[in-house]
Scaffold this motif. Structure first.
Motif, mmCIF file in Angstrom:
data_model
loop_
_atom_site.group_PDB
_atom_site.id
_atom_site.type_symbol
_atom_site.label_atom_id
_atom_site.label_comp_id
_atom_site.label_asym_id
_atom_site.label_seq_id
_atom_site.Cartn_x
_atom_site.Cartn_y
_atom_site.Cartn_z
ATOM 1 N N HIS A 156 1.138 -1.380 0.082
ATOM 2 C CA HIS A 156 0.160 -0.067 -0.335
ATOM 3 C C HIS A 156 0.802 1.327 0.092
ATOM 4 O O HIS A 156 0.455 2.345 -0.044
ATOM 5 N N ALA A 157 2.164 1.275 -0.348
ATOM 6 C CA ALA A 157 2.760 2.129 -0.357
ATOM 7 C C ALA A 157 2.902 3.154 -1.417
ATOM 8 O O ALA A 157 3.023 2.353 -2.858
ATOM 9 N N THR A 158 2.993 4.257 -1.283
ATOM 10 C CA THR A 158 2.927 5.268 -2.222
ATOM 11 C C THR A 158 4.362 4.389 -3.692
ATOM 12 O O THR A 158 5.068 4.554 -3.366
ATOM 13 N N ASP A 159 4.321 4.607 -4.588
ATOM 14 C CA ASP A 159 5.433 4.607 -5.983
ATOM 15 C C ASP A 159 6.004 6.041 -6.151
ATOM 16 O O ASP A 159 5.491 6.629 -6.501
ATOM 17 N N THR A 160 7.042 5.935 -6.026
ATOM 18 C CA THR A 160 8.262 7.143 -5.262
ATOM 19 C C THR A 160 9.096 7.219 -7.556
ATOM 20 O O THR A 160 9.987 8.097 -6.925
ATOM 21 N N SER A 161 8.911 6.293 -7.683
ATOM 22 C CA SER A 161 9.535 6.183 -8.673
ATOM 23 C C SER A 161 9.484 7.893 -9.703
ATOM 24 O O SER A 161 11.053 8.428 -10.759
ATOM 25 N N GLY A 162 8.250 8.352 -9.756
ATOM 26 C CA GLY A 162 8.689 10.242 -10.265
ATOM 27 C C GLY A 162 8.520 11.248 -9.639
ATOM 28 O O GLY A 162 8.194 11.895 -9.315
ATOM 29 N N ILE A 163 8.708 10.471 -8.473
ATOM 30 C CA ILE A 163 9.204 11.740 -7.498
ATOM 31 C C ILE A 163 10.416 12.176 -7.409
ATOM 32 O O ILE A 163 11.659 11.430 -6.861
ATOM 33 N N GLU A 164 10.694 13.190 -7.925
ATOM 34 C CA GLU A 164 12.577 13.155 -7.485
ATOM 35 C C GLU A 164 12.837 12.977 -6.426
ATOM 36 O O GLU A 164 13.711 12.880 -5.953
ATOM 37 N N ASN A 165 12.811 14.172 -4.956
ATOM 38 C CA ASN A 165 12.931 14.308 -4.171
ATOM 39 C C ASN A 165 11.748 13.960 -2.731
ATOM 40 O O ASN A 165 10.466 14.596 -2.897
ATOM 41 N N LEU A 166 12.346 13.080 -1.683
ATOM 42 C CA LEU A 166 10.760 12.648 -1.143
ATOM 43 C C LEU A 166 11.302 13.721 0.739
ATOM 44 O O LEU A 166 10.848 13.610 1.431
ATOM 45 N N THR A 167 12.068 14.957 0.726
ATOM 46 C CA THR A 167 12.550 15.861 1.221
ATOM 47 C C THR A 167 10.979 16.794 1.925
ATOM 48 O O THR A 167 10.956 17.097 0.298
ATOM 49 N N GLY A 168 10.423 16.734 2.560
ATOM 50 C CA GLY A 168 9.124 17.899 3.041
ATOM 51 C C GLY A 168 7.831 16.986 2.169
ATOM 52 O O GLY A 168 7.137 18.424 2.042
ATOM 53 N N ARG A 169 7.698 15.887 1.413
ATOM 54 C CA ARG A 169 6.732 15.558 -0.128
ATOM 55 C C ARG A 169 5.453 15.335 1.191
ATOM 56 O O ARG A 169 5.774 14.385 1.651
ATOM 57 N N SER A 170 4.379 16.041 0.983
ATOM 58 C CA SER A 170 3.493 15.115 2.033
ATOM 59 C C SER A 170 2.684 14.370 0.808
ATOM 60 O O SER A 170 2.961 14.205 -0.131
ATOM 61 N N GLY A 171 1.619 13.721 1.431
ATOM 62 C CA GLY A 171 0.708 12.626 0.450
ATOM 63 C C GLY A 171 1.497 11.393 0.619
ATOM 64 O O GLY A 171 1.345 10.104 -0.407
ATOM 65 N N VAL A 172 3.005 10.843 0.660
ATOM 66 C CA VAL A 172 4.209 9.959 -0.079
ATOM 67 C C VAL A 172 3.914 8.736 1.407
ATOM 68 O O VAL A 172 3.765 8.925 2.555
ATOM 69 N N ARG A 173 3.003 7.500 0.670
ATOM 70 C CA ARG A 173 3.219 7.065 1.993
ATOM 71 C C ARG A 173 4.728 5.993 1.783
ATOM 72 O O ARG A 173 4.476 5.220 0.935
ATOM 73 N N PRO A 174 5.591 5.760 2.819
ATOM 74 C CA PRO A 174 6.122 4.356 3.070
ATOM 75 C C PRO A 174 5.777 3.343 3.361
ATOM 76 O O PRO A 174 4.417 2.644 3.819
ATOM 77 N N VAL A 175 6.626 2.725 3.001
ATOM 78 C CA VAL A 175 6.465 0.964 3.213
ATOM 79 C C VAL A 175 6.082 0.869 5.226
ATOM 80 O O VAL A 175 6.995 1.688 5.681
ATOM 81 N N SER A 176 5.497 0.580 5.035
ATOM 82 C CA SER A 176 4.824 0.270 6.881
ATOM 83 C C SER A 176 5.785 -0.440 7.742
ATOM 84 O O SER A 176 6.210 -1.373 6.401
ATOM 85 N N LYS A 177 5.922 -1.162 8.766
ATOM 86 C CA LYS A 177 7.003 -1.743 8.936
ATOM 87 C C LYS A 177 6.899 -2.114 10.332
ATOM 88 O O LYS A 177 6.410 -1.036 11.229
ATOM 89 N N THR A 178 6.804 -3.308 11.034
ATOM 90 C CA THR A 178 6.369 -3.694 12.571
ATOM 91 C C THR A 178 7.637 -4.404 12.996
ATOM 92 O O THR A 178 8.449 -5.307 12.170
ATOM 93 N N LEU A 179 8.411 -3.996 14.234
ATOM 94 C CA LEU A 179 9.575 -4.370 14.126
ATOM 95 C C LEU A 179 8.896 -6.530 14.908
ATOM 96 O O LEU A 179 8.566 -6.445 15.752
ATOM 97 N N LEU A 180 10.358 -6.836 14.619
ATOM 98 C CA LEU A 180 10.044 -8.394 15.051
ATOM 99 C C LEU A 180 11.404 -9.069 15.950
ATOM 100 O O LEU A 180 10.537 -9.374 17.060
ATOM 101 N N ALA A 181 12.459 -7.906 16.165
ATOM 102 C CA ALA A 181 13.908 -8.624 16.995
ATOM 103 C C ALA A 181 14.945 -8.087 17.146
ATOM 104 O O ALA A 181 14.634 -7.157 15.555
ATOM 105 N N ASP A 182 15.209 -7.079 17.922
ATOM 106 C CA ASP A 182 16.271 -6.395 18.353
ATOM 107 C C ASP A 182 17.048 -7.229 18.551
ATOM 108 O O ASP A 182 17.245 -8.310 19.597
#
Length: 341
Positions: A253-279
């Motif tokens: 469900h992450a945003t396709d960022t292939s057409g986004i030049e800079n990801l700094t300060g970009r709103s509306g970009v959904r990153p890959v979600s993550k859950t900690l399994l183990a340290d």
């Protein structure tokens, strides 16, 4: 990536490189339900390959693992060596040298075994992904988006590019993980690049943003059978040691960022979600020793990972390996985990 910073004075007096036959299958500790977290247990670890050679080739510097079609393990060294290991004993059974188009060594970091037995190998210096026959013959090279190339050709930093490599279920999509952010993206935001197979060739496809914990990079990524990802995050602090965390990530469900030049300060970009399994620092040490300061003596520069199957309870069997950088103060160590996803 070779983490070169170590504490001075720890190398003295350590044993010289020996052959595997002399070392034997040392430090294969008994399995048990040794919890690292509610999601992961550590069965055992093995130092069987530490400071050993096979047919004149050093068996350390291991940066990636994959299960081959015959059930053996493929273990990639970051100095152009690809080993075949017995999956049970870890004993080497073969080694081939990899080279680029000019015959030069690679900074080989990521590995995936394709359905026809060819090896897909990433290098973090250009970066690149190349295809090799099982005997090490170079077959071809995949196209890479220009901005992911190392500066000045692109916006990446040498030795901070393609570290992880994995084929998603079905074998039609290949995914490579950048280790650190490229210029123009905020610190801790790395890009996951994919390729789709079309008429037998891989072409660049969707791309996703993944946010690491502060100060950590991504040395490895592996697809789970349901299309999610196991992601290793890793860092090193001189005088303290390594941080290694295992996450379950979902790019679906992450945003396709292939057409986004800079990801700094970009709103509306959904990153890959993550859950900690183990340290990994929270795992039981099981009698492990470290040659330099570590939060847990079990830890080292963990860099490779593969899924080897499931246990009777449906948990994924996950094998990790550390890259010792051919450094007397570090250890080539295999870690046998079972992970609930």
């Amino acid at each position: 990536m070779r983490l070169r910073t170590v504490c001075a004075g720890l190398a003295a007096g350590l044993a010289a490189v020996t052959s595997l036959t002399a070392a034997g299958p040392a430090a294969a500790h008994s399995p048990g339900d040794h919890a690292c977290s509610p999601y992961a247990v550590l069965d055992r670890f093995s130092d069987a390959l530490d400071k050993t050679t096979y047919e004149g080739t050093y068996t350390g510097n291991l940066s990636a693992l994959a299960v081959d079609r015959d059930g053996s393990l493929a273990a990639l060294g970051d100095r152009s060596s690809l080993f075949r290991l017995d999956a049970r004993t870890l004993r080497p059974e073969g080694v081939v040298r990899l080279a680029d188009e000019k015959g030069a060594d690679l900074d080989s970091e990521g590995l995936a075994v394709d359905r026809d037995g060819t090896r897909l190998v990433s290098s973090e210096t250009e970066p690149s992904v190349r295809r090799y026959a099982p005997d090490g013959r170079l077959l071809d090279r995949l196209p890479v988006p220009a901005y992911l190339r190392v500066a000045p050709a692109g916006r990446a930093t040498a030795n901070q590019t393609f570290e992880g490599l994995t084929l998603l279920p079905g074998g039609r999509t290949l995914l490579a993980s950048m280790e650190y952010a490229i210029a123009g993206d905020s610190a801790g935001t790395v890009r996951f690049q994919t390729w789709r197979r079309h008429r037998g060739r891989f072409t660049p496809a969707a791309q996703y943003a993944y946010r690491t914990d502060p100060g950590l990079g991504v040395p490895e990524v592996q697809a789970t059978p349901d299309g999610r990802l196991l992601v290793l995050e890793r860092g090193f602090t001189a005088g303290v040691g390594n941080t290694v965390r295992l996450y379950l990530a979902d790019p679906r469900h992450a945003t396709d960022t292939s057409g986004i030049e800079n990801l700094t300060g970009r709103s509306g970009v959904r990153p890959v979600s993550k859950t900690l399994l183990a340290d990994i620092a929270a795992c039981p040490s099981l009698g492990a020793t470290a040659r330099q300061p570590q939060p847990n003596p079990l830890l080292d520069n963990i860099e490779g990972m593969t899924i080897t199957g499931r246990d009777a309870r449906g948990r994924l069997k996950v094998l990790l390996v550390s890259d010792d950088n051919q450094n007397p103060a570090q250890t080539t160590r295999f870690y046998y985990l079972r992970v609930r996803t």
